[in-house]
Write an enzyme that holds these catalytic residues in place. Structure first.
Site, PDB file in Angstrom:
ATOM      1  N   GLU A   1       3.515  10.093  -5.631  1.00 35.36           N
ATOM      2  CA  GLU A   1       2.854   8.932  -6.532  1.00 35.36           C
ATOM      3  C   GLU A   1       1.479   9.536  -6.916  1.00 35.36           C
ATOM      4  OE1 GLU A   1       2.115   5.350  -4.365  1.00 35.36           O
ATOM      5  OE2 GLU A   1       3.006   4.158  -5.782  1.00 35.36           O
TER       6      GLU A   1
ATOM      7  N   GLY B   1       0.822  -1.138  -0.127  1.00 29.19           N
ATOM      8  CA  GLY B   1       0.095  -0.005  -0.081  1.00 29.19           C
ATOM      9  C   GLY B   1       0.922   1.031   0.099  1.00 29.19           C
TER      10      GLY B   1
ATOM     11  N   GLU C   1       5.666  -3.596   0.668  1.00 30.25           N
ATOM     12  CA  GLU C   1       5.868  -3.224  -0.630  1.00 30.25           C
ATOM     13  C   GLU C   1       5.007  -1.879  -0.838  1.00 30.25           C
ATOM     14  OE1 GLU C   1       4.867  -2.412  -3.937  1.00 30.25           O
ATOM     15  OE2 GLU C   1       3.884  -4.220  -4.459  1.00 30.25           O
TER      16      GLU C   1
END
Ligand code: NAD
Length: 508
Positions: free
Chosen positions: A392, A235, A257
């Protein structure tokens, strides 16, 4: 919204379906229609799941089953994942808006082979090995046993729920652990189905439990639970940091991750037909909602205008529409929150001086009045200090950055807190490999993207994560090495005890 007539899904704890007083409404990201309801798990459900997992682990019906027998059960599960892939595709795309083609190729298409890889690992992993060593002063035999850790918790996001779940469930089960999976609030359906399939294939009850629940409540509870031995999370980096903090109370094993902001370096010798299509595939697959997407395209000055022109022409052919339609290229983003987040980043890009070469907002048309849509977007004049180049975005937004020398390209590529993936477009593989050696990323793709093989490690450098999923070392993350030393010295006078006891025993 009325829930009458829609299917209700329940949690899966200790081999049984369990309901909850409250529920989530699962909304189609494409139409905003109610798809189904799902029991909303609580901290008490998480406790029940952990207790079931612990009981199953101690009982040993799975944890002490010979590895080749675990492998057989897991092979049966992998077979069923393949056989039931159509239903799994439906469940997956109804909740997360991926297109049918993407689900068949990746989100569900990878599920059976990846699970099968872990089934095979169960049979071939060196759970017991003997190590020849000359380090000890007396002769000895040294064995390493790799034991299951115990009760694992997996916390998974909404983008690839089934697959990212399998990346944790697969190695956990192969190694003999029990596991509690917490799904994302929006996308629990495929993993709940996987739990049913696993039990139909003979997995003992309590070994795999799937709970829903709000992240900050149920997810956080699992991450700090005293009876959970390991947490595996995929996440956002922000939540990953929180998981580390929560897990530190009982020094749990963790694997993370997290996010990415992958650079794709287009070298001046690239085949532009391949590089342009590849850069769009690398960035915009599944509406750009993939942590490993190539979101920063680095283009040499001399090729910049031509590349941008070609990117715009190709991206303009991407067909948005109903994800269940086989002809659709791109579906919606997952939620209103995610759409608004992406739109916020596009506003920031404009404010910072980037130019919108294509897209830049929600698409027009009656078809897009409901649902959470973003046009394929290409931003140029992006510099690496802009918010859109640093954070992101998780939308179909490609940022094009210029470079004037290879040194500069490598510096821009590595100038990010992330390090999950990177890519190079070049018609000279040797040269591309030399550039790849200078990039700090867990995976570097040359002339392709999204190539994830269960036999190869996947994970991030820097703030993209901790540990690796997949690959031969995947089970290392779910086992604890135990060294057993057997001394082979039979004579006391040859032993090393005289380092303390210099007097010979009486009578010698
Ligand atoms: P998130 O990190 O908030 O959620 C991922 C999972 O963590 C979900 O299951 C959620 O319920 C759980 N969670 C949330 N808060 C938690 C907490 N305090 N303790 C324990 N578990 C918690 O991700 P998101 O809000 O769905 O998306 C936000 C951004 O994260 C995205 O825009 C994207 O940038 C990034 N993201 C990355 C990935 C990835 O694959 N690396 C996946 C999804 C989202």
């Amino acid at each position: 919204m009325s829930t009458v007539g829609v299917r209700h899904h329940q949690l899966f704890i200790d081999g049984a379906q369990i309901d909850a007083p409250d529920h989530y409404e699962i909304i189609s990201p494409a139409t905003e229609q109610l798809v189904c309801t799902v029991a909303k798990g609580t901290v008490a459900h998480a406790d029940a799941a952990v207790a079931a997992a612990r009981r199953a682990f101690e009982e040993g019906s799975w944890s002490r089953k010979p590895p080749h027998e675990r492998s057989q059960v897991m092979r049966a599960i992998a077979d069923r994942l393949g056989e039931d892939s159509e239903q799994l595709c439906e469940l997956e795309i109804a909740a997360n808006g991926a297109t049918l083609r993407q689900a068949m190729a990746f989100l569900v298409g990878y599920a059976a082979p990846h699970f099968l890889y872990f089934a095979e690992q169960a049979a071939s992993y060196p759970f017991e090995s003997t190590v020849a060593t000359a380090a000890y002063p007396t002769a000895s035999s040294n064995r390493i046993h790799r034991d299951p850790i115990g009760v694992c918790a997996a916390i998974v996001p909404w983008n690839f729920p089934l697959l990212l779940g399998i990346w944790k469930i697969g190695p956990a089960l192969a190694a003999g652990n029990s596991i509690v999976v917490k799904t994302d609030e929006k996308t629990p359906l495929s993993l709940l189905r996987l739990a049913e399939i696993a039990h139909e294939c003979g997995l003992p009850k309590g070994v795999l439990n799937v709970v829903t629940g709000d992240g900050p409540e149920v997810g956080a509870h699992l991450a700090s639970h005293p009876d959970v031995d390991k947490v595996a999370f995929t996440g956002s980096t922000a939540v990953g940091r929180e998981i580390m903090r929560l897990a530190s109370g009982t020094v749990k094993r963790i694997s993370l991750e997290l996010g990415g902001k992958a650079p794709a370096i287009l070298l001046d010798d690239a085949d532009l037909d391949i590089a342009v299509d590849g850069a769009l595939f690398g960035c915009m697959l599944y509406s750009g909602q993939i942590c490993e997407s190539g979101t920063r395209l680095l283009v040499p000055d001399a090729l910049h205008d031509e590349v941008v022109e070609r990117l715009v022409a190709r991206a303009a052919t991407i067909r948005l529409g109903d994800p269940a339609d086989f002809d659709t290229d791109m579906g919606p983003v997952v939620s209103a929150r995610q759409r608004d987040r992406v739109l916020g980043y596009l506003d920031a890009a404009r404010r910072d001086g980037a130019r919108v070469a294509l897209g830049g907002g929600a698409p027009d048309g009656a078809q897009f009045e409901r649902g959470f849509w973003i046009e394929p977007t290409i931003l140029t004049d992006v510099t690496n200090d802009m918010t859109v180049a640093r954070e992101e975005i998780f939308g179909p937004v490609l940022c094009v950055l210029r470079y004037s020398s290879l040194e500069e390209a490598v510096a821009i590529a590595n100038d990010t807190p992330y390090g999950l993936t990177a890519g190079i477009w070049s018609s000279d593989p040797e040269r591309a490999i030399e550039v790849a050696e200078r990039l700090r990323a867990g995976t570097v793709w040359i002339n392709n993207w999204h190539q994830i093989d269960p036999a190869l490690p996947f994970g991030g450098c820097k703030q993209s994560g901790l540990g690796r999923e997949l690959g031969q070392g995947a089970l290392d993350e779910y086992t604890e090495p135990r060294h057993v030393h057997v001394d082979l010295t039979t004579r006391l006078d040859r032993h090393i005890f005289d380092a303390l006891l210099s007097e010979p025993p009486a009578g010698r």
